[in-house]
Design an enzyme around this catalytic site. Sequence first.
Site, mmCIF file in Angstrom:
data_model
loop_
_atom_site.group_PDB
_atom_site.id
_atom_site.type_symbol
_atom_site.label_atom_id
_atom_site.label_comp_id
_atom_site.label_asym_id
_atom_site.label_seq_id
_atom_site.Cartn_x
_atom_site.Cartn_y
_atom_site.Cartn_z
ATOM 1 N N TRP A 150 0.864 -1.172 0.000
ATOM 2 C CA TRP A 150 0.000 0.000 0.000
ATOM 3 C C TRP A 150 0.913 1.239 0.000
ATOM 4 O O TRP A 150 1.817 1.331 0.835
ATOM 5 C CB TRP A 150 -0.856 -0.033 1.256
ATOM 6 C CG TRP A 150 -1.831 1.075 1.447
ATOM 7 C CD1 TRP A 150 -2.669 1.612 0.520
ATOM 8 C CD2 TRP A 150 -2.091 1.769 2.677
ATOM 9 N NE1 TRP A 150 -3.433 2.585 1.095
ATOM 10 C CE2 TRP A 150 -3.103 2.704 2.412
ATOM 11 C CE3 TRP A 150 -1.580 1.678 3.972
ATOM 12 C CZ2 TRP A 150 -3.606 3.553 3.392
ATOM 13 C CZ3 TRP A 150 -2.072 2.516 4.949
ATOM 14 C CH2 TRP A 150 -3.080 3.441 4.662
ATOM 15 N N ASP A 231 -0.154 -5.622 9.503
ATOM 16 C CA ASP A 231 -1.181 -4.650 9.164
ATOM 17 C C ASP A 231 -2.415 -5.459 8.766
ATOM 18 O O ASP A 231 -2.396 -6.177 7.759
ATOM 19 C CB ASP A 231 -0.702 -3.763 8.008
ATOM 20 C CG ASP A 231 -1.723 -2.704 7.642
ATOM 21 O OD1 ASP A 231 -2.803 -2.676 8.258
ATOM 22 O OD2 ASP A 231 -1.449 -1.897 6.736
ATOM 23 N N LYS A 267 -13.027 -1.282 6.690
ATOM 24 C CA LYS A 267 -13.665 -2.143 5.685
ATOM 25 C C LYS A 267 -14.622 -3.137 6.329
ATOM 26 O O LYS A 267 -15.759 -3.283 5.892
ATOM 27 C CB LYS A 267 -12.620 -2.953 4.904
ATOM 28 C CG LYS A 267 -11.350 -2.226 4.593
ATOM 29 C CD LYS A 267 -11.491 -1.263 3.445
ATOM 30 C CE LYS A 267 -10.390 -0.251 3.563
ATOM 31 N NZ LYS A 267 -9.853 0.346 2.438
#
Length: 420
Positions: A150, A231, A267
């Site tokens: 990311w 993460d 999310k």
Amino acid sequence: MAIRNLLNRSFVAGARFMSSWFRNIEPAPKDPILGVAEAFLADQSPYKVNVGVKCAYHNDKGKPVVLECVREAERRIAGNQFMEYLPIGGSIHMIEESLKLAYGDDSEFIKDKRIAAVQALSGTGACRLFAAFQQRFHPKTQIYMPVLTWANHHNIWRDAGVPIKTFRYYHPESKGLDFPGLMVDIKNAPDGSFFLLHACAHNPTGVDPSEEQWREISSQFKAKGHFPLFDMAYQGFASGDPERDAKAIRIFLNDSHLIGVAQSYAKNMGLYGQRVGCLSLLCENEKQAVAVKSQLQLIARPMYSNPPLHGALVISTVLGDPELKKLWLKEVKVMADRIIGMRTALRENLENLGSPLPWNHITNQIGMFCYSGMTPEQVDRLTNEFHIYMTRSGRISMAGLNTSNVGYVANAINEVTKSA
Ligand code: PMP
């Protein structure tokens, strides 16, 4: 009069000084994603599709979703809670529930109070807090990040003043994991290195190690004494089952590692804008955990004083109530299944169109994104000829696909790739 002139003159001189320091500031480079978003908005075609910038889940009608468990939690919270400050470390209830999700309901580490945990500003804030903590207490140690990762990971650790190294991860030819390269890089990193690992649903590639590969990674970490920060921005969102998506973490825990976990509820609970997450660090004992938590709080205090309340109340209400938690598990599975279904549909459509290329990576990859392997030129053709928008890396946000547009997108992809 003379005094007024003098004042005016010094005001003008002061204003000149004030404007001059802004004058030297150049505009920051534009995020390529913003350009894609602007072009999409300006496009008047009724066929236009945005599979570039939708990092948030949308349903099959292309609409954003508020989960029913969240609506019910908000009904219960409304007017029944004080809106005072949380402590610097955040909501104790939210943290308790987060630890159960990441480490397991019956985790001995929770019982033994070995985990230092604070509420964080979603996944980004959890990573940033960890980076600041690493910089403060391990200032000379770099962090190893996967190629690819990311993009914001680089910004986060760079701004925290931590040097960044990379390790091999994505294999462009197979569009899968470069497992041999990854293992060599883990082995060759200096003992005791810090590594950033995506717990599941790797962004941007959608490529996750298998369980067996995680076991091998864990044992190599053990041999080298490396420290992993997981993460975990997509727990539950990848497979539809939060327990399954925590597998990598559980494997590391079984192998007695000390680990860090950055959790996000953006999310999996659809709480994107509420900025709610958790940073936890598993320590050797309770005494260490108390010290570590106090230092995390010391870093958080001058940054934002204390984290926001509303999202934390929603999380503790949903996860703390067995009925609402059951509803959440159902809803997170619906979201994950829709994304998985779109992967199957995109692949099947391409195969039914007779595409000469292999597309099995679409269904092998998992999570929000599909790293399609399309070239920047092919992406340009998709945009210019078919009004389909994505970044030139070829990354498709699966949340932008639905039963109404997946056939159209597959056809366009086939058109631009069939002569490759
Ligand atoms: N980590 C990864 C890998 C992500 O993809 C994201 C979201 N795009 C985040 C962290 C952080 O998201 P948030 O701050 O919204 O929780």
